[in-house]
Design a protein around this motif. Structure first.
Motif, mmCIF file in Angstrom:
data_model
loop_
_atom_site.group_PDB
_atom_site.id
_atom_site.type_symbol
_atom_site.label_atom_id
_atom_site.label_comp_id
_atom_site.label_asym_id
_atom_site.label_seq_id
_atom_site.Cartn_x
_atom_site.Cartn_y
_atom_site.Cartn_z
ATOM 1 N N ILE A 382 16.217 72.211 62.458
ATOM 2 C CA ILE A 382 16.128 70.814 62.912
ATOM 3 C C ILE A 382 17.169 69.968 62.174
ATOM 4 C CG2 ILE A 382 14.637 68.759 63.015
ATOM 5 C CD1 ILE A 382 12.220 70.715 63.254
ATOM 6 N N GLU A 383 17.257 70.180 60.865
ATOM 7 C CA GLU A 383 18.221 69.411 60.061
ATOM 8 C C GLU A 383 19.662 69.726 60.459
ATOM 9 O OE1 GLU A 383 17.868 66.882 57.904
ATOM 10 O OE2 GLU A 383 15.773 66.945 58.576
ATOM 11 N N LYS A 387 22.199 66.784 61.576
ATOM 12 C CA LYS A 387 23.425 66.523 60.805
ATOM 13 C C LYS A 387 24.679 66.568 61.675
ATOM 14 C CE LYS A 387 21.763 67.988 56.269
ATOM 15 N NZ LYS A 387 21.765 69.089 55.275
ATOM 16 N N SER A 388 24.615 67.319 62.795
ATOM 17 C CA SER A 388 25.793 67.439 63.673
ATOM 18 C C SER A 388 25.997 66.207 64.553
ATOM 19 C CB SER A 388 25.650 68.669 64.581
ATOM 20 O OG SER A 388 24.656 68.444 65.559
ATOM 21 N N LEU A 389 24.981 65.347 64.599
ATOM 22 C CA LEU A 389 25.059 64.160 65.465
ATOM 23 C C LEU A 389 25.862 63.044 64.813
ATOM 24 C CD1 LEU A 389 21.322 64.000 66.652
ATOM 25 C CD2 LEU A 389 23.255 64.876 67.972
ATOM 26 N N PRO A 390 26.617 62.287 65.604
ATOM 27 C CA PRO A 390 27.414 61.169 65.043
ATOM 28 C C PRO A 390 26.571 59.899 64.847
ATOM 29 C CG PRO A 390 27.877 61.411 67.375
ATOM 30 C CD PRO A 390 26.896 62.495 67.034
ATOM 31 N N PHE A 391 25.271 59.991 65.028
ATOM 32 C CA PHE A 391 24.384 58.834 64.885
ATOM 33 C C PHE A 391 23.043 59.305 64.335
ATOM 34 C CE2 PHE A 391 24.229 60.435 69.235
ATOM 35 C CZ PHE A 391 22.887 60.748 69.375
ATOM 36 N N GLU A 463 28.745 67.627 74.608
ATOM 37 C CA GLU A 463 29.066 66.762 73.473
ATOM 38 C C GLU A 463 28.168 67.072 72.268
ATOM 39 O OE1 GLU A 463 28.363 62.087 72.818
ATOM 40 O OE2 GLU A 463 29.449 62.540 74.686
ATOM 41 N N PHE A 464 26.869 67.324 72.547
ATOM 42 C CA PHE A 464 25.917 67.596 71.475
ATOM 43 C C PHE A 464 25.953 69.047 70.982
ATOM 44 C CE2 PHE A 464 23.313 64.112 73.684
ATOM 45 C CZ PHE A 464 23.772 63.124 72.809
#
Length: 631
Positions: A382-383, A387-391, A463-464
């Protein structure tokens, strides 16, 4: 009345439009308003008549008003007419004023017998002994295969032949029961076609109605019947569709009976007739007889299947009584019956919803007993995604993500609905679930209702997930044969880990190597069948449904009873709140200034109308009509 109200509203709208911009251009508005209000007067209820008479009195003094007083007066007229002069509301008010009289024939009585077990009512319709082959064939044509099918073959409306309407309150094209004495019976021949017509004039204390008969074979019977009724001064009942003629109201070939207190039961009138859906080639009277024959035979043996506690708490009638009164109504309030609000109807409606919920609960229990895929979703996984998200995820997204992760860990298949407004961040939560599946070696199928939405999802999921090494593919109906075959092969071999598509995903050519998760966007656009077809592509895959449609909790429990519900009730930071404001017709200048202000800032404006083209039935503005206004 409808056209007069429309003309009245158009005139008042014009007078107050854009802060009385056109007020001085309209010549003698008081005279036109007087004419229109006088036209309306006979069609209004007492309360509105009283108000209109006061208005007419003020209109007679209109010329003595100052310009400001005239504007105030017109504005008040505009407000009242806009809010209170609606054809439907006026009609309801008039209906409430009609003097109520009912004529009731003796009812069809329910004589309860020793109850049979409920399973007996699921036997084939052939088990009802009194039904001959022709009747059985007709019932089957209606879709009635079992005894319970016949009990639940419910009327969709009722014809009230018990409530007498005074002749002054008749309306064209409506079905009414009238009671009156015969004034005149006349048989004459038309001048041109030499066709014979029998006319009977009935009257009551409020008005008259003419009964018209055109078939010569019935002239003798009806002429004798009405002549005797006139001689004996007996009242006549007539039921039929009312038409307006130059001389007043008429009914062509109505159902008629002489009201005779010594005769006993009326044959055709004095009852409330249930109206059932028919099949091709079967008349309404035949359907009614067939269904009621079964109901008469079996409902007296129907057991009570609801717990006594529920029946007492909700004050419901028993099952046999409820189904009997739905098929054989007697003295129910006609308005309640037509609105499906009688105690018997409420009981049947409750049963349908209660049994539906019970079936869903059993289905959910069965689903939870099935063995699904226990995905090893760890905190580390989950982490890694977060962490890979830009927000940063909102608290609502975090909560829903946790609920999905907990579901995916379990051995039973996940069946979850995620509801949230557009822009609330449902897609990123769904992408997280697809990531968990991919990391465990399973594929995800994402089904969208349109190609535009499928393309949007493809872009977002890429993108994700691309930074995390997850391969995403797109499959839609508009792709070429070669592109489709390439995608089919990539899906079958497991190269594509997340495939986004439309209905094309459930076509025969699509085979997954290891489908573990099905994500369905806008569930209401797909039938249950499509959802099942998608699930068949894998071995009991988890299912995640997304919708932007706001669903109250109680409705969600009914419509999506087989799904657990999660709600994303928080917008990501930086999203502007939506402001809703109501602007009235006479405040259009204010609206134009607001729009001009937004355009000056470089923003876009969307103007949405409920109709494409004008409608005679709906008082709504249309795009084709208003486009030129905004040019």
């Amino acid at each position: 009345m409808k056209k007069t109200i429309e003309r009245l509203k158009k005139l008042l709208n014009l007078l107050v439009e854009d802060n009385f911009k056109y007020f001085d251009r309209v010549k003698d508005p008081d005279k036109t308003l007087t004419t229109l209000f006088k036209e309306l007067l006979p069609h209004l209820d007492k309360k509105r008549k009283l108000w209109v008479n006061k208005v007419l009195n003020l209109l007679s003094k209109y010329e003595s008003f100052s310009k400001e007083d005239r504007k105030r007066f017109i504005k008040e007229l505009h407000s009242v007419v806009t809010l209170k002069f609606n054809e439907e509301e006026i009609e309801k008010a008039r209906q409430r004023e009609i003097p109520k009289e009912r004529i009731l024939s003796p009812p069809e009585k329910l004589e309860k017998k020793r109850s049979y077990p409920i399973k007996a009512f699921f036997q084939p319709i052939e088990s009802v002994k009194s039904l001959n082959k022709r009747r059985l064939n007709r019932l089957k044509k209606l879709g009635i295969e079992t005894v319970i099918d016949a009990i639940y073959y419910l009327p969709y409306r009722y014809e009230d032949r018990t409530t007498v309407t005074p002749m002054a309150y008749l309306k064209p094209e409506g079905q009414f029961l009238v009671k009156g004495k015969v004034v005149k019976v006349s048989l004459f021949e038309t001048a041109k076609k030499k066709k014979k017509i029998l006319k009977v004039l009935l009257y009551d204390r409020t008005g008259t109605v003419t009964l018209v008969f055109l078939q010569e074979k019935v002239f003798g019977y009806y002429k004798t019947l009405f002549t005797k009724a006139k001689e004996l001064k007996k009242e006549v009942l007539a039921y039929g569709q009312v038409k307006r003629e130059s001389g007043g109201y008429s009914m062509v070939h109505p159902e008629v009976e002489i009201l005779d207190p010594y005769k006993g039961k009326l044959e055709k009138l004095g009852t409330i007739l249930p109206i059932y859906h028919c099949a091709e080639g079967i008349k309404q009277t035949t359907v009614r007889k067939d269904v009621q024959e079964v109901v008469k035979r079996v409902v007296p043996f129907l057991p009570e299947y609801l717990p006594e506690e529920i029946i007492k708490r909700l004050n419901l009638p028993g099952a046999p009584e409820a189904f009997w009164r739905v098929h054989f109504p007697y003295d129910e309030d006609a308005e309640e019956l037509l609105a499906f609000k009688t105690p018997a109807q409420k009981r049947v409606i409750f049963d349908e919803l209660f049994l539906f919920q019970l079936a869903l609960a059993l289905h959910r229990q069965k689903v939870k007993e099935e063995k699904g895929i226990p995905f090893p979703v760890t905190e580390e996984l989950i982490e890694e995604f977060k962490k890979s998200l830009p927000f940063k995820l909102t608290k609502a997204q975090e909560r829903v993500l946790k609920e999905i992760a907990e579901d995916m860990k379990k051995e039973e298949p996940m069946n979850r609905l995620v509801q949230g407004d557009v822009g609330s961040g449902k897609t990123v939560v769904a992408a997280a679930a697809a990531f968990f599946a991919a990391k465990t070696g399973y594929q995800t199928a994402v089904m969208a209702p349109t190609e535009i939405l499928a393309n949007q999802h493809f872009k977002k999921f890429n993108e994700f997930l691309k930074p995390l090494g997850v391969r995403v593919g797109l499959l839609t109906g508009s792709m070429s044969k070669r592109e489709k075959e390439t995608m089919y092969r990539a899906i079958k071999e497991g190269y594509i880990q997340v495939v986004i598509g439309t209905h094309a995903l459930i076509q025969e050519g699509v085979e997954f190597k290891n489908l573990g998760l099905a994500i369905i966007d806008e569930q209401h656009r797909f039938g249950v069948k499509q959802r099942v077809e998608l699930k068949k592509k894998g071995r009991m895959p988890d299912v995640l449904v997304m919708t932007a449609t706001p669903i109250p909790r109680t409705l969600a429990m009914t419509a999506y009873g087989d799904l657990d519900v999660s709600v994303i009730d928080e917008l990501p930071s930086g999203r502007k709140p939506v402001r809703t404001e109501i602007v009235f017709e006479d405040e259009r200048e204010k609206l134009i200034k607001l729009l001009e202000g937004e355009l000056t800032k470089g923003n876009k404006v969307y103007i949405v109308y409920p109709l494409i083209e004008e409608s005679e039935k709906l008082e709504l503005k249309a795009v084709t009509e208003m486009f030129h206004y905004w040019e």
